[in-house]
Design a protein around this motif. Structure first.
Motif, mmCIF file in Angstrom:
data_model
loop_
_atom_site.group_PDB
_atom_site.id
_atom_site.type_symbol
_atom_site.label_atom_id
_atom_site.label_comp_id
_atom_site.label_asym_id
_atom_site.label_seq_id
_atom_site.Cartn_x
_atom_site.Cartn_y
_atom_site.Cartn_z
ATOM 1 N N HIS A 99 -27.313 -11.051 33.765
ATOM 2 C CA HIS A 99 -26.023 -11.398 33.166
ATOM 3 C C HIS A 99 -25.320 -10.149 32.662
ATOM 4 C CE1 HIS A 99 -23.382 -12.958 29.845
ATOM 5 N NE2 HIS A 99 -23.019 -13.727 30.857
ATOM 6 N N CYS A 100 -24.015 -10.032 32.963
ATOM 7 C CA CYS A 100 -23.224 -8.939 32.388
ATOM 8 C C CYS A 100 -22.493 -9.473 31.158
ATOM 9 C CB CYS A 100 -22.222 -8.374 33.383
ATOM 10 S SG CYS A 100 -21.187 -7.103 32.613
ATOM 11 N N PRO A 101 -22.812 -8.931 29.978
ATOM 12 C CA PRO A 101 -22.176 -9.427 28.750
ATOM 13 C C PRO A 101 -20.683 -9.084 28.696
ATOM 14 C CG PRO A 101 -23.572 -7.531 28.268
ATOM 15 C CD PRO A 101 -23.764 -7.848 29.718
ATOM 16 N N HIS A 102 -20.287 -7.999 29.352
ATOM 17 C CA HIS A 102 -18.874 -7.591 29.295
ATOM 18 C C HIS A 102 -18.001 -8.480 30.172
ATOM 19 C CE1 HIS A 102 -20.439 -4.095 27.262
ATOM 20 N NE2 HIS A 102 -21.252 -3.893 28.284
ATOM 21 N N CYS A 103 -18.526 -8.843 31.340
ATOM 22 C CA CYS A 103 -17.739 -9.629 32.301
ATOM 23 C C CYS A 103 -18.119 -11.106 32.262
ATOM 24 C CB CYS A 103 -17.946 -9.097 33.713
ATOM 25 S SG CYS A 103 -17.589 -7.347 33.872
ATOM 26 N N ASP A 104 -19.160 -11.445 31.497
ATOM 27 C CA ASP A 104 -19.700 -12.801 31.471
ATOM 28 C C ASP A 104 -19.931 -13.319 32.894
ATOM 29 O OD1 ASP A 104 -20.717 -15.116 30.466
ATOM 30 O OD2 ASP A 104 -18.772 -16.113 30.265
ATOM 31 N N PHE A 159 -27.044 -3.277 37.878
ATOM 32 C CA PHE A 159 -25.719 -2.840 37.424
ATOM 33 C C PHE A 159 -24.674 -3.871 37.812
ATOM 34 C CE2 PHE A 159 -26.405 -1.022 41.590
ATOM 35 C CZ PHE A 159 -25.229 -1.286 42.261
ATOM 36 N N CYS A 160 -23.588 -3.902 37.030
ATOM 37 C CA CYS A 160 -22.499 -4.841 37.285
ATOM 38 C C CYS A 160 -21.489 -4.176 38.211
ATOM 39 C CB CYS A 160 -21.819 -5.217 35.967
ATOM 40 S SG CYS A 160 -20.299 -6.174 36.196
ATOM 41 N N GLU A 161 -21.198 -4.821 39.337
ATOM 42 C CA GLU A 161 -20.267 -4.195 40.293
ATOM 43 C C GLU A 161 -18.825 -4.244 39.793
ATOM 44 O OE1 GLU A 161 -20.719 -6.494 43.943
ATOM 45 O OE2 GLU A 161 -18.989 -7.695 43.368
ATOM 46 N N THR A 162 -18.573 -5.068 38.771
ATOM 47 C CA THR A 162 -17.217 -5.171 38.244
ATOM 48 C C THR A 162 -16.932 -4.093 37.201
ATOM 49 O OG1 THR A 162 -17.346 -7.547 38.614
ATOM 50 C CG2 THR A 162 -15.549 -6.779 37.219
ATOM 51 N N CYS A 163 -17.879 -3.880 36.245
ATOM 52 C CA CYS A 163 -17.614 -2.890 35.179
ATOM 53 C C CYS A 163 -18.609 -1.733 35.199
ATOM 54 C CB CYS A 163 -17.612 -3.570 33.817
ATOM 55 S SG CYS A 163 -19.246 -4.092 33.275
ATOM 56 N N LEU A 164 -19.596 -1.803 36.090
ATOM 57 C CA LEU A 164 -20.597 -0.755 36.273
ATOM 58 C C LEU A 164 -21.539 -0.571 35.075
ATOM 59 C CD1 LEU A 164 -20.565 0.396 39.105
ATOM 60 C CD2 LEU A 164 -19.863 2.590 38.185
HETATM 61 ZN ZN LIG Z 1 -19.571 -6.256 34.020
#
Ligand SMILES: [Zn+2]
Lengths: 386, 153
Positions: B47-52, B61-66
């Motif tokens: 889970h990415c906490p920044h992008c939910d 790693f999150c491909e949206t916010c890295l």
């Molecule tokens: Zn993210």
């Protein structure tokens, strides 16, 4: 510094389902000769840099850039190879000229598909080796998944996609270079020969061999050497996530973003008004419809009606793939964008023969790198410098 | 177009073969994902906490916010058919004796491509709920085939 860049020459050899006599180098050599003649340039003296577009696995040769200079007149000259779509190559040449370092640049793209004895295996090798390859599916399952989601969202039917095949193969009747023309009466497409339901075998563009060379020049040079320069008004390119797992299957966000970039450079706010015709990806029939939505010519609620009323025929609101597209001309893999660019240039010069549209001034060209990619590029061309 | 006529006894091409073999390192994320599949029969995402956003399969790693992702979560083994296709051909181009259903099953904000079975191809619908059917624990080897297929619930 003058920022304008124009296409000043095009040449092609093909397009045929097979080419047993010419090697790929000879195909390219033929295309290059014609393009340099068209551009009125001496490749050894005038062209300052060359770009080829090629993918090792399709070529059957590793580090293929070794094999690209000689047939183009690029020996001992600045030369590089891009493993991308022909439009990526065209855009790179455009940027090189925009940098001011080069005045004349040539790009080359080709397909010797008839020499690839295991095309399906090469495509399968592009799938994720850990998540998808072990499942051992025919790689066109990706197109089947995408088409199904598109039909679900747009209310288009399989028959609507068959109408795209009919249109493009009919258009190809007026293109002497096309390999797969067919009259409307003959294209009673069988609707039970599925490869990956709802994707029919007949909805998949068939490969062809051929080579295309395009010469670009900066504005001042173009004005001097060409009586009909075709101006590059905007360029855009974009990739989505590579993962099938993270993809939004119902839309082509990457095409939309590539187009947005090109529209903004071209100062086109409404593509329906600003664009006269389109040469776009139709490697699978449904992709033409999805791409038209991503480019802003339709949406999920209007696309079905537009296809059915014939809006994308040469005499319709927006002629799409007048050349015959990949369905009618044949599929050139990463050279497809070059074939589409050549058609746009011929139409904008007014020399497209039997398929000439009535006085078009602006064209959009789009291409996609095929299954399983999310890699697309867009170029906007015009015969008006200002 | 092609002026040169070749009698069939003239050499016109040379046949080539390129035997390619490779090894693909799973990496930190896939190792964890397939270990959980093999040992616990569960599907893991991050889970990415920044992008939910809940990535399935999990990634570091999150491909949206890295951002680096550390919040591993098991998702339900039941997901929805996001899209599907019915394959009539094998990889080698030959026709299958029985067509096979391939689906993209939405799990979290990602999902998995897999076989769909125990259903007639004509009855598959976008949006229907399907569950992962695992191999017995002793047959699992830590790859995507540890899930045999998905089936309707
Ligand atoms: Zn993210």
């Amino acid at each position: 510094m003058n920022k304008d860049v124009a296409i000043v020459g095009v040449g092609w050899e093909g397009f045929h389902p097979t080419s047993v006599d010419y090697s790929y180098k000879e195909l390219i050599y033929q295309a290059a000769n014609k393009a340099y003649h068209d551009a009125n340039v001496d490749p050894r003296k005038d062209i300052e840099s060359f770009i080829s577009v090629a993918e090792d696995f399709f070529e059957g040769t590793s580090i293929f850039d070794e094999y690209t200079p000689d047939q183009l007149g690029a020996v001992l000259k600045p030369m590089h190879t891009i493993s991308g779509e022909a439009l990526h190559g065209l855009i790179s040449a455009y940027l090189m000229i925009r940098s001011g370092l080069f005045k004349i640049v040539a790009i080359e793209a080709h397909s010797k598909a008839s020499n690839i004895k295991s095309i399906t295996e090469v495509t399968r090798y592009a799938l994720d080796p850990i998540l998808q390859r072990p499942l051992n599916f025919h790689p066109d399952f990706v197109a089947g998944l995408e088409m199904q989601r598109f039909l679900h969202q747009s209310q288009c039917s399989i028959s609507d996609c068959s109408m795209i095949v009919q249109k493009n193969r009919y258009n190809a009747l007026s293109n002497p270079s096309a390999a797969y023309p067919m009259s409307l009466a003959e294209t009673k497409l069988s609707e039970d020969d599925f490869l990956a339901y709802p994707l029919l075998e007949s909805h998949i563009a068939k490969p062809v061999d051929g080579a295309i060379v395009i010469v670009l020049a900066n504005g001042d040079v173009a004005k001097d050497i060409s009586s009909q320069p075709i101006w590059i008004k905007g360029v855009g390119w974009c990739n989505d996530s590579y993962a099938l797992e993270y993809r939004n299957w119902g839309e082509l966000s990457y095409v939309q973003k590539a187009a947005k970039m090109a529209y903004s450079q071209s100062q086109i706010t409404n593509p329906i008004e600003g664009i006269d015709f389109a040469e776009i990806d139709d490697s699978y029939a449904y992709r033409e419809a999805m791409t038209l939505i991503a480019l802003g010519f339709a949406d999920n609620t209007t696309i079905r009606g537009l296809i059915r009323e014939g809006a994308f025929y040469p005499d319709g609101k927006l002629p799409v793939n007048v050349s015959g597209g990949s369905l009618g001309v044949g599929y050139l893999f990463d050279a497809s964008g070059a074939q589409k660019t050549v058609e746009a240039v011929l139409q904008l010069r007014g020399i497209a023969g039997a398929r000439q549209l009535s006085q078009p001034s602006t064209a959009i060209v789009e291409s996609w790198r095929g299954v399983p990619t999310t890699s697309s590029a867009v170029v906007i061309l015009s015969n008006q410098r200002e | 177009m092609y002026p040169f006529h070749h009698p069939f006894d003239r050499p016109v091409h040379y046949e080539g073969l390129f035997p390619v073999t490779n090894r693909y390192t799973y990496g930190i994320a896939s190792e964890k994902f397939f270990r959980a599949l093999k040992e616990e029969g569960i599907i893991l995402g991050t889970h990415c906490p920044h992008c939910d956003k809940l990535y399935v399969p999990g990634t570091i790693f999150c491909e949206t916010c890295l951002s680096e992702l550390e919040d591993w979560r098991a998702v339900d083994n039941v997901g929805r058919v996001d899209t599907f296709t019915v394959l009539y051909k094998n990889l080698d181009g030959t026709y299958r004796t029985e067509p096979e259903i391939v689906a993209f099953i939405r799990l979290g904000d990602g999902g998995l491509v897999h076989r769909l079975a125990e259903i007639d191809p004509k009855s598959v619908l976008i949006g229907m709920q399907v569950a992962a059917v695992f191999k017995p624990p002793e047959e699992r080897t830590g790859n995507i085939l540890d899930i045999r297929y998905f089936k309707p619930v």
